[in-house]
Design a protein around this motif. Structure first.
Motif, mmCIF file in Angstrom:
data_model
loop_
_atom_site.group_PDB
_atom_site.id
_atom_site.type_symbol
_atom_site.label_atom_id
_atom_site.label_comp_id
_atom_site.label_asym_id
_atom_site.label_seq_id
_atom_site.Cartn_x
_atom_site.Cartn_y
_atom_site.Cartn_z
ATOM 1 N N UNK A 210 65.173 -10.303 -54.677
ATOM 2 C CA UNK A 210 63.890 -9.659 -54.995
ATOM 3 C C UNK A 210 63.704 -8.283 -54.378
ATOM 4 N N UNK A 211 64.278 -8.046 -53.217
ATOM 5 C CA UNK A 211 64.084 -6.767 -52.535
ATOM 6 C C UNK A 211 65.173 -5.755 -52.859
ATOM 7 N N UNK A 212 66.087 -6.071 -53.765
ATOM 8 C CA UNK A 212 67.235 -5.221 -54.027
ATOM 9 C C UNK A 212 68.429 -5.685 -53.216
ATOM 10 N N UNK A 213 69.526 -4.971 -53.308
ATOM 11 C CA UNK A 213 70.723 -5.353 -52.553
ATOM 12 C C UNK A 213 71.925 -5.489 -53.448
ATOM 13 N N UNK A 214 72.494 -6.691 -53.496
ATOM 14 C CA UNK A 214 73.720 -6.930 -54.249
ATOM 15 C C UNK A 214 73.469 -7.947 -55.361
ATOM 16 N N UNK A 215 73.761 -7.572 -56.590
ATOM 17 C CA UNK A 215 73.652 -8.488 -57.730
ATOM 18 C C UNK A 215 74.885 -9.376 -57.771
ATOM 19 N N UNK A 216 74.682 -10.682 -57.643
ATOM 20 C CA UNK A 216 75.800 -11.621 -57.571
ATOM 21 C C UNK A 216 75.963 -12.393 -58.879
ATOM 22 N N UNK A 217 77.164 -12.857 -59.091
ATOM 23 C CA UNK A 217 77.499 -13.594 -60.304
ATOM 24 C C UNK A 217 77.089 -15.055 -60.147
#
Length: 256
Positions: A210-217
């Protein structure tokens, strides 16, 4: 009673459904099916670098077309999405540098250009943009031929195009993209974010902190096209439209 409850829980876990099955529904010839497709209640919009073809859902007949006039500066249209009678298309100057990106807006009835939003100092080449949490979710791509794929980013904007959150792609997602990047993306009726690469017949379901960061699979699903941009059909929940560049066709499918 406690043991029985645990056993029931285990049974429930075992019986939980896996990835949903994809069922291809139809293929429709469309000479502009090169970069992506958009969809509304009655039409498909096939998108190529500098042209858009409008096709009637009912019979596949082309009922409209727009081509960028000479000197327009439009060179690389990508994905499209229909919102409120407007077709929003991602556009970039790829493969030129420095990166230039914009959202080009067309009237769906006439395909007349009616508006545009230009990103100042964009973080890459815009490949797709879709409505997201009251604003927009956009993808800016980087490719191995001109940059580093790991620099590709997802950016969440508010309605005024002010950036609010950013995600990079996790290594397992970048591995799927290979030397290319993220060509298509969408948010289904349940709010699930899915993306495609450049040529694999796969849809990648992402987890976005929710706060951003790393989009994971989170999941890999079968996909009816060879990568590229796609669009969820707002009039047919669970159904999406994709393209086959090889066949120059719009492909529709449903997940069950």
């Amino acid at each position: 009673m406690r043991l029985a409850g645990v056993l029931l829980l285990l049974v429930g876990c075992v019986a939980a459904p896996g990835p949903r099955r994809m069922v291809e529904l139809a293929r429709m010839p469309a000479k502009e099916a090169n970069q992506g497709v958009a969809v509304d209640a009655d039409h498909y919009f096939a998108i190529t670098d500098a042209a858009i073809g409008k096709y009637r859902k009912a019979d596949g007949v082309q009922v409209g077309r727009w081509a960028a006039p000479a000197g327009s500066g439009l060179r690389h249209l990508n994905a499209g999405v229909v919102v409120g009678g407007r077709l929003y298309c991602a556009h970039s100057n790829f493969p030129l540098k420095p990166d230039e990106s914009s959202v080009e807006v067309f009237d769906v009835a006439t395909l007349t250009p009616i508006d545009r939003h230009v990103f100042v100092d964009p973080p890459g080449s815009l490949t797709w943009v879709v409505p997201y949490e009251g604003g927009w979710l956009a993808c800016f791509a980087h490719y191995a031929a001109t940059s580093q794929v790991a620099r590709s980013r997802l950016v969440a904007y508010d309605q005024a195009w002010v950036a609010r959150r950013t995600w990079s792609f996790a290594p397992e997602v970048l591995a799927k993209f290979g030397r290319m990047s993220c060509s298509g993306g969408g948010v289904d009726s349940a709010g699930v974010v899915g993306v495609t690469g450049h040529d694999a017949k796969e849809l990648y379901i992402l987890e976005l902190p929710p706060a951003g960061g790393v989009a994971r699979l989170a999941e890999v699903r079968a996909f009816p096209g060879e990568g590229q941009a796609f669009a969820w059909d707002p009039s047919r929940p669970g159904e999406l439209a994709a393209i086959s560049r090889r066949q120059k066709a719009i492909v529709t499918a449903r997940y069950e």
